[in-house]
Design a protein around this motif. Structure first.
Motif, PDB file in Angstrom:
ATOM      1  N   GLU A  49     -27.049  18.415 108.005  1.00 52.56           N
ATOM      2  CA  GLU A  49     -26.239  19.611 107.699  1.00 52.56           C
ATOM      3  C   GLU A  49     -24.786  19.412 108.133  1.00 52.56           C
ATOM      4  OE1 GLU A  49     -29.828  22.927 108.231  1.00 52.56           O
ATOM      5  OE2 GLU A  49     -28.391  22.559 109.855  1.00 52.56           O
ATOM      6  N   LEU A  50     -24.591  18.843 109.283  1.00 54.20           N
ATOM      7  CA  LEU A  50     -23.229  18.659 109.789  1.00 54.20           C
ATOM      8  C   LEU A  50     -22.487  17.583 108.999  1.00 54.20           C
ATOM      9  CD1 LEU A  50     -23.923  18.869 113.642  1.00 54.20           C
ATOM     10  CD2 LEU A  50     -22.854  20.601 112.211  1.00 54.20           C
ATOM     11  N   MET A  51     -23.191  16.568 108.538  1.00 48.58           N
ATOM     12  CA  MET A  51     -22.546  15.528 107.730  1.00 48.58           C
ATOM     13  C   MET A  51     -22.111  16.097 106.390  1.00 48.58           C
ATOM     14  SD  MET A  51     -22.262  12.728 109.464  1.00 48.58           S
ATOM     15  CE  MET A  51     -22.013  11.446 108.236  1.00 48.58           C
ATOM     16  N   GLU A  52     -22.932  17.000 105.851  1.00 46.96           N
ATOM     17  CA  GLU A  52     -22.583  17.608 104.560  1.00 46.96           C
ATOM     18  C   GLU A  52     -21.337  18.477 104.660  1.00 46.96           C
ATOM     19  OE1 GLU A  52     -25.941  19.709 103.098  1.00 46.96           O
ATOM     20  OE2 GLU A  52     -27.159  17.886 102.764  1.00 46.96           O
ATOM     21  N   ARG A  53     -21.149  19.119 105.832  1.00 47.95           N
ATOM     22  CA  ARG A  53     -19.980  19.998 105.991  1.00 47.95           C
ATOM     23  C   ARG A  53     -18.680  19.218 106.103  1.00 47.95           C
ATOM     24  NH1 ARG A  53     -22.356  24.042 110.663  1.00 47.95           N
ATOM     25  NH2 ARG A  53     -24.189  24.758 109.475  1.00 47.95           N
ATOM     26  N   LYS A  54     -18.800  17.957 106.524  1.00 47.75           N
ATOM     27  CA  LYS A  54     -17.629  17.088 106.688  1.00 47.75           C
ATOM     28  C   LYS A  54     -16.568  17.730 107.590  1.00 47.75           C
ATOM     29  CE  LYS A  54     -18.283  14.525 102.405  1.00 47.75           C
ATOM     30  NZ  LYS A  54     -17.679  13.969 101.169  1.00 47.75           N
ATOM     31  N   LYS A  76     -15.846  18.510 112.039  1.00 44.32           N
ATOM     32  CA  LYS A  76     -15.508  17.744 113.242  1.00 44.32           C
ATOM     33  C   LYS A  76     -16.563  16.683 113.549  1.00 44.32           C
ATOM     34  CE  LYS A  76     -13.342  18.589 117.693  1.00 44.32           C
ATOM     35  NZ  LYS A  76     -12.017  18.207 117.181  1.00 44.32           N
ATOM     36  N   TYR A  77     -17.854  17.049 113.406  1.00 43.84           N
ATOM     37  CA  TYR A  77     -18.932  16.094 113.681  1.00 43.84           C
ATOM     38  C   TYR A  77     -18.824  14.918 112.709  1.00 43.84           C
ATOM     39  CZ  TYR A  77     -23.655  14.185 114.153  1.00 43.84           C
ATOM     40  OH  TYR A  77     -24.728  13.340 114.355  1.00 43.84           O
ATOM     41  N   TYR A  78     -18.587  15.209 111.460  1.00 46.79           N
ATOM     42  CA  TYR A  78     -18.475  14.168 110.440  1.00 46.79           C
ATOM     43  C   TYR A  78     -17.344  13.201 110.800  1.00 46.79           C
ATOM     44  CZ  TYR A  78     -17.488  12.034 105.901  1.00 46.79           C
ATOM     45  OH  TYR A  78     -17.255  11.127 104.890  1.00 46.79           O
ATOM     46  N   GLN A  79     -16.205  13.748 111.283  1.00 46.29           N
ATOM     47  CA  GLN A  79     -15.061  12.899 111.648  1.00 46.29           C
ATOM     48  C   GLN A  79     -15.406  11.981 112.835  1.00 46.29           C
ATOM     49  OE1 GLN A  79     -11.840  15.591 112.424  1.00 46.29           O
ATOM     50  NE2 GLN A  79     -11.792  16.381 110.322  1.00 46.29           N
ATOM     51  N   MET A  80     -16.079  12.545 113.811  1.00 42.46           N
ATOM     52  CA  MET A  80     -16.455  11.728 114.975  1.00 42.46           C
ATOM     53  C   MET A  80     -17.438  10.641 114.580  1.00 42.46           C
ATOM     54  SD  MET A  80     -16.746  14.350 118.238  1.00 42.46           S
ATOM     55  CE  MET A  80     -17.976  15.405 117.491  1.00 42.46           C
ATOM     56  N   TYR A  81     -18.396  10.984 113.715  1.00 39.46           N
ATOM     57  CA  TYR A  81     -19.409  10.014 113.299  1.00 39.46           C
ATOM     58  C   TYR A  81     -18.753   8.875 112.526  1.00 39.46           C
ATOM     59  CZ  TYR A  81     -23.912   8.293 111.673  1.00 39.46           C
ATOM     60  OH  TYR A  81     -25.008   7.498 111.427  1.00 39.46           O
ATOM     61  N   GLN A  82     -17.874   9.243 111.595  1.00 39.46           N
ATOM     62  CA  GLN A  82     -17.187   8.219 110.803  1.00 39.46           C
ATOM     63  C   GLN A  82     -16.315   7.331 111.699  1.00 39.46           C
ATOM     64  OE1 GLN A  82     -17.562   7.491 107.568  1.00 39.46           O
ATOM     65  NE2 GLN A  82     -19.164   9.044 107.453  1.00 39.46           N
ATOM     66  N   MET A  83     -15.676   7.930 112.680  1.00 40.74           N
ATOM     67  CA  MET A  83     -14.800   7.172 113.569  1.00 40.74           C
ATOM     68  C   MET A  83     -15.593   6.128 114.351  1.00 40.74           C
ATOM     69  SD  MET A  83     -12.079   8.764 116.260  1.00 40.74           S
ATOM     70  CE  MET A  83     -11.406   9.758 114.938  1.00 40.74           C
ATOM     71  N   GLN A  84     -16.789   6.530 114.823  1.00 33.00           N
ATOM     72  CA  GLN A  84     -17.620   5.576 115.576  1.00 33.00           C
ATOM     73  C   GLN A  84     -18.124   4.459 114.686  1.00 33.00           C
ATOM     74  OE1 GLN A  84     -20.801   6.991 117.999  1.00 33.00           O
ATOM     75  NE2 GLN A  84     -19.487   8.259 119.302  1.00 33.00           N
ATOM     76  N   HIS A  85     -18.501   4.778 113.495  1.00 35.48           N
ATOM     77  CA  HIS A  85     -19.124   3.772 112.628  1.00 35.48           C
ATOM     78  C   HIS A  85     -18.119   2.967 111.827  1.00 35.48           C
ATOM     79  CE1 HIS A  85     -22.671   6.038 113.726  1.00 35.48           C
ATOM     80  NE2 HIS A  85     -23.407   5.014 113.271  1.00 35.48           N
ATOM     81  N   SER A  86     -16.843   3.351 111.935  1.00 30.59           N
ATOM     82  CA  SER A  86     -15.819   2.541 111.269  1.00 30.59           C
ATOM     83  C   SER A  86     -15.071   1.671 112.266  1.00 30.59           C
ATOM     84  CB  SER A  86     -14.830   3.457 110.529  1.00 30.59           C
ATOM     85  OG  SER A  86     -14.159   4.302 111.463  1.00 30.59           O
ATOM     86  N   GLY A  87     -15.600   1.652 113.538  1.00 32.30           N
ATOM     87  CA  GLY A  87     -14.986   0.793 114.567  1.00 32.30           C
ATOM     88  C   GLY A  87     -13.868   1.460 115.312  1.00 32.30           C
ATOM     89  N   GLY A  88     -13.725   2.816 115.190  1.00 36.77           N
ATOM     90  CA  GLY A  88     -12.695   3.537 115.927  1.00 36.77           C
ATOM     91  C   GLY A  88     -12.919   3.465 117.406  1.00 36.77           C
ATOM     92  N   THR A  89     -11.888   3.678 118.126  1.00 31.20           N
ATOM     93  CA  THR A  89     -11.953   3.544 119.591  1.00 31.20           C
ATOM     94  C   THR A  89     -12.117   4.861 120.305  1.00 31.20           C
ATOM     95  OG1 THR A  89      -9.543   3.639 119.700  1.00 31.20           O
ATOM     96  CG2 THR A  89     -10.539   1.467 119.565  1.00 31.20           C
TER      97      THR A  89
END
Length: 672
Positions: free
Chosen positions: A648-653, A655-668
């Motif tokens: 559900e949170l990924m679909e909303r895109k 704050k959670y979506y941003q944090m998840y993408q940041m971790q999985h794209s190699g963000g620091t």
């Protein structure tokens, strides 16, 4: 008042103290009486032949001299006392036989066959016969049995005194040890009752200093100070009583010492209290800094802060040294110098008075025995005085230490409850909760959510968002300022803190292991957790694979904080510890953040099995570990900004979506 509270502590063991004081009274009585025995021996028996003798027909206990028998008047019967009187008088080193009864004790000289005697300022002359050495020995012979008896009594008094002092020391030490044992237990138990905020504001080193250093200073109060003060006061009272019985005029002169000593004690305490407070404070601060430096040594060395740390410690040590020196000067002035000067002045004054009286022929009532007794008493008088003055420093240290100890005991705590509550079902509700560590500075704002039994709730958010604070108020480490937290419909503030935590367990991000073994760290000394159960929960979390290479298995030693184990091993032990207590509510505070991928997979598998029937809260650092959570709460600046499942949170895109993408794209940027 500190002194009254220290007295009340002592009364817990009054039997031992009373036995010690009774033994002390016996020892003092024997000590004070012994100079009187010595005086009696000298005046009545050793110099006793210089007295009036009576001629007798009874040869028993009599001395034969020139064919006649003589007996000392003090030993003669009423009938014998009617006989002819003779007097033996000493002049210089010789003894003389004088017909008739004459007064002795004055200034005597012998010349031209006559004895000139000056007594109370008047001089008289008598015909006298010098007694030979053998004759003097004969006149001494009746005194030998009495002298031997008094010597035995004198020695016996010392034996009694020694036994009394031993008994007093033993029981006083025993009482002091028990008092400090109780005080340390009370302090440690009280620490368990203090709320977590108390420890936020007081360094561990300062607390340790109060339990160890300060109580040791109080120990000296009961052993050294109490012993010396009580024995000193009893000795002084006994000696003055004996002095007044012997010669009240001389005793009055010696009594002038007391106001001088009292005045000095007032002056001493004024400065000593100030110095000791500073000394104890600096010792506490140094302990705190040493403790902090040892804990943070890797950081100090990594950032090359050794010099700055050393300079800070040296400043504390310099201040401590400065006040120690001030106390040293104060003690040096009071201990040996003051009492030594007073003692010598009194001795000189007494000897001058005695010598002047003898030379002036005014020595009526002043005898060699009295001289011995008074010199002995003056020496004995200054021993307890010196001991008391020497204990002023320990007394002040103990009072300052007692003040610090009682300040800690007076901190408001909460009794450790023994009330047991039925196992929670695990229904947790946060109802509009507000909380702040400081007044009017909320770190949690209007937190409102529900966790049903058996659900897994994940809390995510950047550092400082309030995730750990939610766990702190749920565990009642702190109480919320507004709103309420309910477990199974009951407000947790209506239950004792220990009852709330009885069916809860937590695994911290930085696990804490105690010195002992792996087994003792899993069971925490709870007899319900056997070795078999400990082995089972370790296996359940996958620790059997990671810890399998340890030689002694469950009995492998664990040192302070588990320093010899890896962070993954420490975390697994901590996780097994939580599961061993079979909690209804389990909190994992970023429990997998310090674990390698292989270990994390083992824990994930164990968690899937163990979460059944248990409400689990996960403070997540790696968002990949909470995909299967029933509910994810996204926090930002103390508020819940998003909630729902991972999908559900990924679909909303948001704050959670941003944090998840940041971790999985190699963000620091960290999510926790």
């Amino acid at each position: 008042m500190v002194a009254k509270r220290l007295f009340r502590y002592a009364m817990n063991f009054k039997r031992s103290i009373l036995i010690a004081l009774a033994a002390l009274m016996v020892a003092v009585g024997a000590d004070v009486f012994s100079p009187i025995v010595a005086k009696t021996m000298i005046d009545r028996h050793i110099t006793g032949i210089e007295s009036v003798w009576v001629e007798t027909h009874d040869a028993r206990q009599a001395v034969s001299y020139h064919g006649r028998h003589y007996k000392r008047l003090v030993y003669a019967s009423a009938e014998e006392k009617k006989g002819k009187k003779r007097t033996i008088v000493q002049a210089g080193r010789n003894f003389y036989f004088v017909k008739g009864r004459v007064e002795t004790g004055g200034k005597n000289t012998y010349r031209d066959g006559k004895l000139y005697m000056t007594y109370n300022g008047k001089t008289a002359s008598y015909r006298a016969e010098k007694i030979s050495y053998a004759g003097v020995l004969r006149f001494y012979s009746p005194e030998i049995p009495y002298i031997l008896k008094l010597l035995i009594l004198y020695f016996g008094l010392y034996v009694v005194s020694g036994f009394g002092q031993f008994t007093q020391y033993f029981y006083l030490q025993k009482a002091a040890n028990r008092i400090i044992q109780k005080m340390r237990n009370d302090l440690f138990i009280h620490l368990q009752k203090l709320p977590i905020p108390f420890f936020d504001n007081l360094p561990a080193g300062k607390i340790v200093s109060r339990i160890t250093n300060d109580t040791e200073a109080i120990h000296e109060l009961y052993v050294a100070v109490l012993s010396n003060f009580f024995s000193g006061l009893v000795y002084i009272a006994g000696i003055y009583i004996a002095m007044f019985l012997l010669d009240w005029k001389l005793a009055l002169v010696c009594l002038l010492l007391m106001p001088i000593l009292w005045l000095w004690m007032r002056v001493y305490r004024k400065f000593a209290q100030q110095y000791n407070r500073m000394i104890r404070s600096k010792v506490s601060e140094m302990n705190a800094m040493i403790n902090e430096s040892i804990q943070g040594m890797p950081v100090i060395q990594a950032f090359r802060r050794e010099k700055q740390t050393k300079e800070t410690f040296e400043q504390l040590n310099r201040t401590h040294f400065k006040y120690q020196n001030k106390m040293l000067v104060l003690n040096a002035l009071s201990a040996h110098n003051l009492t030594g000067i007073l003692k010598n002045l009194v001795l000189v004054a007494f000897l001058w008075y005695f010598g002047h009286s003898a030379l002036s022929g005014l020595s009526a009532g002043l005898s060699v025995g009295l001289l011995y007794a008074y010199v002995d008493y003056i020496n004995r008088l200054f021993n307890p005085i010196s001991n008391i003055v020497n204990q002023f420093s320990n007394l002040e240290q103990a009072l300052v230490a007692g003040e610090r100890v009682f300040r800690l005991l007076d901190e408001k705590g909460e009794d450790v409850g023994t009330k047991s509550v039925p196992r929670f079902k695990g229904h947790v509700e946060f109802r509009h909760v507000y909380f702040g560590y400081k007044e009017n500075e909320y770190v949690l704002k209007d937190i409102d959510f529900e966790a049903k039994p058996g659900e897994t709730v994940a809390l995510v958010g950047h550092t400082g968002s309030g995730k750990s604070s939610i766990m702190n108020v749920l565990f009642r480490f702190y109480d919320c300022n507004e709103g309420e937290i309910r477990i199974d419909g009951t407000d947790i503030r209506s239950l004792p803190r220990q009852s709330v935590r009885e069916h809860m367990a937590i695994v911290l991000q930085d696990p804490y292991l105690f010195t002992g073994t792996i087994y003792s760290n899993v069971s925490l000394g709870d007899p319900r957790i056997t070795k078999e159960k400990a082995a089972a929960v370790l296996k359940a979390v996958g620790a059997d694979q990671v810890l399998g290479n340890l030689e002694e298995g469950l009995d492998e030693p664990v040192f302070e904080k588990g320093s010899t184990l890896s962070s993954g091993q420490r975390q697994l032990i901590s996780f097994a510890r939580a599961l061993a207590f079979d909690p209804a509510i389990l909190i994992l505070d970023e429990a997998t953040s310090n674990i390698d991928t292989e270990t994390e997979l083992a824990i994930q598998h164990a968690m899937d099995v163990l979460k059944k029937g248990r409400t689990t809260f996960i403070i997540a650092h790696r968002l990949s570990t909470i995909k299967n959570a029933d509910q994810i709460l996204v926090l930002d600046r103390g508020q819940i900004v998003e909630r729902g499942s991972h999908e559900e949170l990924m679909e909303r895109k948001g704050k959670y979506y941003q944090m998840y993408q940041m971790q999985h794209s190699g963000g620091t940027e960290a999510a926790g």
